[in-house]
Motif scaffolding. Structure first.
Motif, PDB file in Angstrom:
ATOM      1  N   ASP A  12       0.821  -1.173   0.044  1.00 38.09           N
ATOM      2  CA  ASP A  12      -0.120  -0.016   0.139  1.00 38.09           C
ATOM      3  C   ASP A  12       0.830   1.354  -0.016  1.00 38.09           C
ATOM      4  OD1 ASP A  12       0.928   0.224   2.454  1.00 38.09           O
ATOM      5  OD2 ASP A  12      -0.823  -0.528   3.308  1.00 38.09           O
ATOM      6  N   GLU A  13       0.271   2.295   0.040  1.00 39.31           N
ATOM      7  CA  GLU A  13       0.906   3.691   0.060  1.00 39.31           C
ATOM      8  C   GLU A  13       2.067   3.844   1.257  1.00 39.31           C
ATOM      9  OE1 GLU A  13      -1.970   6.634  -0.043  1.00 39.31           O
ATOM     10  OE2 GLU A  13      -2.492   6.406  -2.100  1.00 39.31           O
ATOM     11  N   ALA A  14       1.657   3.127   2.421  1.00 36.97           N
ATOM     12  CA  ALA A  14       2.900   3.392   3.353  1.00 36.97           C
ATOM     13  C   ALA A  14       3.690   2.028   3.441  1.00 36.97           C
ATOM     14  CB  ALA A  14       1.850   2.988   4.756  1.00 36.97           C
ATOM     15  N   GLY A  15       3.941   1.086   2.388  1.00 42.74           N
ATOM     16  CA  GLY A  15       4.904   0.278   2.281  1.00 42.74           C
ATOM     17  C   GLY A  15       4.256  -1.008   2.797  1.00 42.74           C
ATOM     18  N   ARG A  16       3.261  -1.025   3.680  1.00 42.52           N
ATOM     19  CA  ARG A  16       2.739  -2.203   4.255  1.00 42.52           C
ATOM     20  C   ARG A  16       2.184  -3.290   3.225  1.00 42.52           C
ATOM     21  NH1 ARG A  16       3.616  -2.974   9.508  1.00 42.52           N
ATOM     22  NH2 ARG A  16       3.185  -1.242  10.842  1.00 42.52           N
ATOM     23  N   LEU A  17       2.496  -4.563   3.371  1.00 42.12           N
ATOM     24  CA  LEU A  17       2.075  -5.567   2.423  1.00 42.12           C
ATOM     25  C   LEU A  17       0.573  -5.527   2.333  1.00 42.12           C
ATOM     26  CD1 LEU A  17       4.525  -8.493   3.771  1.00 42.12           C
ATOM     27  CD2 LEU A  17       4.471  -7.039   1.334  1.00 42.12           C
ATOM     28  N   VAL A  18       0.069  -6.177   1.181  1.00 42.59           N
ATOM     29  CA  VAL A  18      -1.281  -6.143   0.910  1.00 42.59           C
ATOM     30  C   VAL A  18      -1.716  -7.540   0.722  1.00 42.59           C
ATOM     31  CG1 VAL A  18      -3.530  -5.130  -0.167  1.00 42.59           C
ATOM     32  CG2 VAL A  18      -1.652  -3.746   0.236  1.00 42.59           C
ATOM     33  N   VAL A  19      -2.706  -8.268   1.130  1.00 48.06           N
ATOM     34  CA  VAL A  19      -3.282  -9.502   0.986  1.00 48.06           C
ATOM     35  C   VAL A  19      -4.299  -9.179  -0.191  1.00 48.06           C
ATOM     36  CG1 VAL A  19      -4.347 -11.587   1.496  1.00 48.06           C
ATOM     37  CG2 VAL A  19      -2.901 -10.407   3.314  1.00 48.06           C
ATOM     38  N   VAL A  20      -4.036  -9.673  -1.528  1.00 45.11           N
ATOM     39  CA  VAL A  20      -4.713  -9.271  -2.547  1.00 45.11           C
ATOM     40  C   VAL A  20      -4.523 -10.202  -3.855  1.00 45.11           C
ATOM     41  CG1 VAL A  20      -3.033  -7.599  -3.581  1.00 45.11           C
ATOM     42  CG2 VAL A  20      -5.382  -7.659  -4.372  1.00 45.11           C
ATOM     43  N   PRO A  21      -5.747 -11.009  -4.114  1.00 41.12           N
ATOM     44  CA  PRO A  21      -6.974 -10.961  -3.514  1.00 41.12           C
ATOM     45  C   PRO A  21      -7.080 -11.608  -2.258  1.00 41.12           C
ATOM     46  CG  PRO A  21      -6.826 -12.691  -5.121  1.00 41.12           C
ATOM     47  CD  PRO A  21      -5.472 -12.036  -5.078  1.00 41.12           C
ATOM     48  N   SER A  22      -8.265 -11.190  -1.603  1.00 41.58           N
ATOM     49  CA  SER A  22      -8.582 -11.495  -0.138  1.00 41.58           C
ATOM     50  C   SER A  22      -9.915 -11.993   0.100  1.00 41.58           C
ATOM     51  CB  SER A  22      -8.226 -10.727   0.724  1.00 41.58           C
ATOM     52  OG  SER A  22      -8.148 -11.040   2.238  1.00 41.58           O
ATOM     53  N   TYR A  23     -10.175 -12.812   0.958  1.00 43.55           N
ATOM     54  CA  TYR A  23     -11.746 -13.423   1.079  1.00 43.55           C
ATOM     55  C   TYR A  23     -11.812 -13.815   2.486  1.00 43.55           C
ATOM     56  CZ  TYR A  23     -15.575 -16.852   0.419  1.00 43.55           C
ATOM     57  OH  TYR A  23     -16.994 -17.303   0.303  1.00 43.55           O
ATOM     58  N   SER A  24     -13.094 -13.215   2.984  1.00 42.95           N
ATOM     59  CA  SER A  24     -13.419 -13.800   4.419  1.00 42.95           C
ATOM     60  C   SER A  24     -14.728 -14.571   4.224  1.00 42.95           C
ATOM     61  CB  SER A  24     -13.751 -12.382   5.009  1.00 42.95           C
ATOM     62  OG  SER A  24     -14.212 -12.577   6.342  1.00 42.95           O
ATOM     63  N   PRO A  25     -14.504 -15.925   4.559  1.00 39.43           N
ATOM     64  CA  PRO A  25     -15.502 -16.879   4.242  1.00 39.43           C
ATOM     65  C   PRO A  25     -16.655 -16.429   5.365  1.00 39.43           C
ATOM     66  CG  PRO A  25     -13.371 -17.884   4.640  1.00 39.43           C
ATOM     67  CD  PRO A  25     -13.212 -16.400   4.866  1.00 39.43           C
ATOM     68  N   GLU A  26     -17.828 -16.624   4.880  1.00 45.05           N
ATOM     69  CA  GLU A  26     -18.521 -16.633   3.609  1.00 45.05           C
ATOM     70  C   GLU A  26     -19.196 -15.302   3.213  1.00 45.05           C
ATOM     71  OE1 GLU A  26     -20.378 -20.412   2.952  1.00 45.05           O
ATOM     72  OE2 GLU A  26     -18.704 -21.436   3.767  1.00 45.05           O
ATOM     73  N   ASN A  27     -18.424 -14.197   3.610  1.00 45.10           N
ATOM     74  CA  ASN A  27     -19.095 -12.882   3.755  1.00 45.10           C
ATOM     75  C   ASN A  27     -18.407 -11.727   2.737  1.00 45.10           C
ATOM     76  OD1 ASN A  27     -20.713 -10.825   4.715  1.00 45.10           O
ATOM     77  ND2 ASN A  27     -19.689 -10.515   6.579  1.00 45.10           N
ATOM     78  N   ARG A  28     -19.121 -10.741   2.633  1.00 46.87           N
ATOM     79  CA  ARG A  28     -18.479  -9.613   1.617  1.00 46.87           C
ATOM     80  C   ARG A  28     -18.946  -8.567   2.361  1.00 46.87           C
ATOM     81  NH1 ARG A  28     -22.443  -8.744  -3.566  1.00 46.87           N
ATOM     82  NH2 ARG A  28     -24.516  -8.701  -2.602  1.00 46.87           N
ATOM     83  N   PRO A  29     -18.001  -7.348   1.675  1.00 43.62           N
ATOM     84  CA  PRO A  29     -18.162  -5.993   2.354  1.00 43.62           C
ATOM     85  C   PRO A  29     -19.555  -5.512   1.892  1.00 43.62           C
ATOM     86  CG  PRO A  29     -16.073  -6.269   1.507  1.00 43.62           C
ATOM     87  CD  PRO A  29     -16.874  -7.349   1.087  1.00 43.62           C
ATOM     88  N   ALA A  30     -20.090  -4.523   2.761  1.00 36.48           N
ATOM     89  CA  ALA A  30     -21.438  -3.906   2.195  1.00 36.48           C
ATOM     90  C   ALA A  30     -21.186  -3.179   1.032  1.00 36.48           C
ATOM     91  CB  ALA A  30     -21.801  -2.904   3.461  1.00 36.48           C
ATOM     92  N   GLY A  31     -21.971  -3.014  -0.032  1.00 30.69           N
ATOM     93  CA  GLY A  31     -21.706  -2.462  -1.206  1.00 30.69           C
ATOM     94  C   GLY A  31     -20.413  -3.064  -2.184  1.00 30.69           C
ATOM     95  N   ALA A  32     -20.081  -4.050  -1.831  1.00 35.33           N
ATOM     96  CA  ALA A  32     -18.779  -4.536  -2.653  1.00 35.33           C
ATOM     97  C   ALA A  32     -18.849  -6.011  -2.923  1.00 35.33           C
ATOM     98  CB  ALA A  32     -17.335  -4.456  -2.045  1.00 35.33           C
ATOM     99  N   SER A  33     -18.065  -6.585  -3.690  1.00 35.12           N
ATOM    100  CA  SER A  33     -17.867  -8.333  -3.637  1.00 35.12           C
ATOM    101  C   SER A  33     -17.247  -8.879  -2.891  1.00 35.12           C
ATOM    102  CB  SER A  33     -17.486  -8.267  -5.141  1.00 35.12           C
ATOM    103  OG  SER A  33     -18.004  -9.602  -5.887  1.00 35.12           O
ATOM    104  N   TRP A  34     -17.101 -10.127  -3.302  1.00 36.33           N
ATOM    105  CA  TRP A  34     -16.665 -11.071  -2.209  1.00 36.33           C
ATOM    106  C   TRP A  34     -14.971 -11.125  -2.241  1.00 36.33           C
ATOM    107  CZ3 TRP A  34     -20.804 -11.627  -5.267  1.00 36.33           C
ATOM    108  CH2 TRP A  34     -22.127 -11.900  -4.490  1.00 36.33           C
ATOM    109  N   GLY A  35     -14.418 -10.890  -3.293  1.00 40.34           N
ATOM    110  CA  GLY A  35     -13.190 -10.782  -3.332  1.00 40.34           C
ATOM    111  C   GLY A  35     -12.581  -9.590  -3.419  1.00 40.34           C
ATOM    112  N   THR A  36     -11.941  -9.201  -2.311  1.00 40.59           N
ATOM    113  CA  THR A  36     -11.509  -8.025  -1.853  1.00 40.59           C
ATOM    114  C   THR A  36     -10.013  -7.973  -1.482  1.00 40.59           C
ATOM    115  OG1 THR A  36     -12.148  -8.425   0.332  1.00 40.59           O
ATOM    116  CG2 THR A  36     -13.826  -7.486  -1.023  1.00 40.59           C
ATOM    117  N   LEU A  37      -9.657  -7.204  -0.412  1.00 39.22           N
ATOM    118  CA  LEU A  37      -8.310  -6.694   0.196  1.00 39.22           C
ATOM    119  C   LEU A  37      -8.312  -6.714   1.493  1.00 39.22           C
ATOM    120  CD1 LEU A  37      -9.186  -4.126  -2.205  1.00 39.22           C
ATOM    121  CD2 LEU A  37      -6.675  -4.393  -2.452  1.00 39.22           C
TER     122      LEU A  37
END
Length: 730
Positions: A459-484
């Motif tokens: 990310d912008e701060a140089g931290r690692l990003v888990v991408v794609p990422s998935y939280s079984p078996e949910n999704r963020p509000a207003g977004a899709s299942w495969g995320t970060l």
């Protein structure tokens, strides 16, 4: 007379009309489900290997070449990018688990006074009896055979093997065999799957004492016998099975029923009796039939019996594999969710008590499933992510560990936390025993290698990003299942890297610890809750049965009230906001396990109450997935013992917590034989005034922190020297 101690079994005064109410026996390979009318007794035979070919493509999707583009899109804010990251195949289920057949014992029509059926958890014997006859069934751990004995003066029986069970597919190629033998008869049944060269064949050897035995194809008719001993096995195979050879192998086992039982009980009883729970229940309630006790959901006697039953069923379902969604049993070919091993929640919940409850047999079964599939996990890593190392599937039928069960709404092939989640029970076992299994060490190294190759984006701060990422078996509000940056993925990556480093000191360890240090912290959202996705802008969806984002609380020790109080408070807020969604048993008990780690006794009691009040248990004391005994499923039955232990005793390699989340409904009791993760066996008794006594029997010298209601203090234990701890009354 009433029993002054908890009852290690259950009983019913009426037959089990529904197979779901049938009593169970098993050895982790074969299973037996006993039900039916007294004059038509049925024993449904199961085996962990019995899965029906379903024409699936069992290979993981070849997607690695497209991974960088997907990562770019997700990092750029395209919240639906992962929906097209598939190879276009439709949702494929793993091969469904199914029953083999039923052994039927038909008696002459007539009333059956004094009928009773019961199961003894200490031996695994299921007994049915009426005036003038008794039938006993167990599944031998020593000989891997289903043993059944019918006895009584002048027995008249018709016995056959019957494939006609609910959901049996049309086109099943069925063949029967029946021959008389010197000891009685040999029966066989072959069921070939439609459009397949695979089949399952069951063989039953009958040893008849007294009377006459006559062939009545496809079975036999017995008149005037004193006893009939039946030995049954089933095999899944290609081509044809040599029934004569199978019969010869069964004949080699022929001794008396008591000798067969003694060989089995020496193994089963030893395992079952290692841990016991006594909640000082009313002796009169302890004496009740299980169906009557289930009508008293707040009874301490019910909790005692469900603890004992859960422990019994978990042990009985574990051997070749750990328990499936249905344990080791089903009476229907149409098993929900294929009767699979559902790895993203259910399997680990069912086996959660294994280390603390001294059931290494369960952990070994869990380990066997993992190690035989590890080559497939490596295939998943290469195919989907283009990496070295290993990625576990979210579902497996026991044969394949490939990730091929996924869809737009369930992008389970993107779940990278699975390997760490599934290996955690093996790490717990190693901590408990004070040894490090080289197979676990090797698997952890594979997971660390995956993260080395996969965690390349920042990310912008140089931290690692888990991408794609998935939280079984949910999704963020207003977004899709495969995320970060799903919270579970962050916890899993951190834990996997640090644990692999602990198992492999040296240059690899330094590199893996450095990688773990570059992962971002968890995020606390605007509601004060630990966010399910740490990536800014991804909003939580609270009403969901899964609690994957609280992996750091349970079963990990990443978030605790003692070491990370701010994160623990945020996790507790997340738990408060979590809905139950579809009222699934695993969701309620997962909630209870996390609440216990956070020290919330009221929330533990509420979650337990949802299950006990919700009519989740059949008369067999096996459970259902939903309230009102809907969908046969072992989650509640097998997970409940873990909840009861966690609310009484918690341990880490450097900590012991006594009575962390004791509900007011359990004012006194005794838990004996529990194992800790620092190598001590523990007996705990507690009383209504808040006082408690713990006796520790350490197997190694260690210094830990002791936590009680009085606070924290150091505790030094010396191997071989018992230590008595007293918790002062309030």
């Amino acid at each position: 007379m009433t029993d002054p101690a908890p009852v290690h079994g259950t009983w019913e005064p009426h037959p089990a009309v529904r197979w779901e109410d049938g009593f169970l026996s098993g050895n982790g390979h074969h299973g037996a489900l006993v039900f039916g009318d007294p004059n038509d007794e049925r024993i449904i035979v199961t085996h962990h290997t019995l899965v029906r070919p379903n024409g699936r493509n069992p290979r993981p999707p070849q997607l690695a070449a497209g991974l960088p583009a997907l990562q770019d899109r997700l990092l750029a804010g395209d919240t639906t990018a992962a929906e097209s990251f598939t190879d276009g195949r439709p949702l494929q289920w793993v091969q469904p688990f199914h029953p083999a057949f039923q052994v039927r014992l038909r008696r002459p029509p007539g009333d059956c006074p004094d009928y009773r059926r019961d199961v003894d958890f200490t031996t695994g014997v299921v007994r049915t009896a009426g005036t003038g006859w008794t039938s006993r069934v167990f599944v031998s751990r020593a000989d891997d055979v289903i043993v059944q004995q019918a006895s009584g003066p002048g027995l008249t029986l018709g016995i056959d093997l019957d494939h006609r069970l609910p959901g049996a597919p049309t086109g099943l190629g069925v063949g029967h065999g029946a021959v008389l033998t010197p000891e009685g008869a040999l029966l066989s049944l072959r069921a070939r799957y439609p459009d397949s060269d695979r089949a399952c064949t069951g063989v039953t050897l009958l040893a008849v004492t007294g009377g006459t035995t006559t062939l009545v194809p496809p079975g036999v008719h017995i008149e005037g016998a004193r006893s009939v001993l039946l030995l049954t096995r089933v095999r899944r195979h290609t081509g044809e099975l040599d029934v004569v050879e199978e019969g010869r192998a069964l004949r080699d086992l022929l001794t008396g029923y008591d000798e067969l039982l003694d060989r089995h009980a020496a193994l089963h009883r030893t395992a079952y009796e290692r841990v016991t729970l006594d909640l000082a229940a009313d002796p009169a309630e302890r004496a009740l039939a299980g169906s009557e006790l289930l009508k008293r959901p707040r009874s301490a006697a019910l909790l005692e019996r469900l603890f004992a039953a859960g422990r019994y069923h978990l042990l009985s379902a574990s051997g070749l594999f750990p328990p499936r969604l249905t344990g080791l049993w089903t009476g229907d070919w149409n098993t929900a969710w294929s009767g699979a091993f559902t790895n993203d929640a259910n399997l680990n919940l069912q086996t959660a008590s294994a280390a603390a409850a001294a059931l290494p047999e369960v952990t070994q079964a869990h380990a066997t499933l993992i190690h035989r599939q590890l080559p497939d996990w490596r295939d998943n890593a290469r195919a989907v992510f283009g990496t070295r190392g290993a990625v576990a599937p979210a579902h497996t039928d026991g044969e394949s560990g490939h990730s091929y069960h996924f869809s737009r709404e369930y992008p389970l092939h993107l779940w990278t936390a699975g390997a760490d989640w599934l290996l955690k029970p093996l790490v717990d076992h190693d901590e408990t025993t004070g040894t490090r299994d080289p197979r676990t060490a090797a698997a952890l190294a594979q997971v660390a290698l995956f993260y080395e190759d996969f965690l390349t984006r920042t990310d912008e701060a140089g931290r690692l990003v888990v991408v794609p990422s998935y939280s079984p078996e949910n999704r963020p509000a207003g977004a899709s299942w495969g995320t970060l940056n799903a919270a579970m993925d962050l916890s899993a990556a951190r834990h996997a890297l640090l644990t692999a480093a602990a198992y492999h000191p040296g240059p690899d360890a330094d590199r893996w610890r450095a990688l773990a240090d570059r992962l971002p912290p968890h995020r606390i959202n605007a509601d004060g809750a630990l966010a399910e996705w740490a990536w800014p802008g991804l909003a939580d969806s609270y009403d969901h049965r899964h609690l994957s984002h609280l992996y750091g609380v349970w079963p990990l020790d990443e978030i605790t009230p003692y070491d990370t109080p701010e994160l623990a408070a945020a996790a507790h807020r997340a738990l408060e906001l979590r809905g139950a969604e579809n009222d699934s048993a695993h969701g309620h008990l997962h909630h209870a396990l996390i609440a216990a780690r956070l020290g919330d006794a009221d929330r533990v009691a509420h979650a337990l109450g949802q299950v006990l009040d919700g009519d989740f248990f059949h008369d067999s004391l096996m459970s259902a997935h939903y309230p009102k005994r809907d969908v046969y499923n072992a989650d509640a039955a097998h997970t409940l013992p873990a909840v009861l232990i966690e609310m009484l005793v918690q341990s880490a390699p450097d900590r012991l917590v006594l009575l962390p989340a004791l509900p007011t409904s359990c004012p006194s009791g005794a838990l004996r034989g529990v194992r800790t993760r620092f190598g001590a066996e523990l007996d705990l008794t507690w009383s209504p005034d808040g006082g408690a006594t713990a006796v520790l029997r350490p197997s190694r010298t260690v210094r830990v922190e002791l936590r009680t209601s009085s606070g924290a203090e150091p505790l030094h234990l010396v191997a071989g020297e018992d230590r008595v701890l007293t918790v002062r009354a309030r």
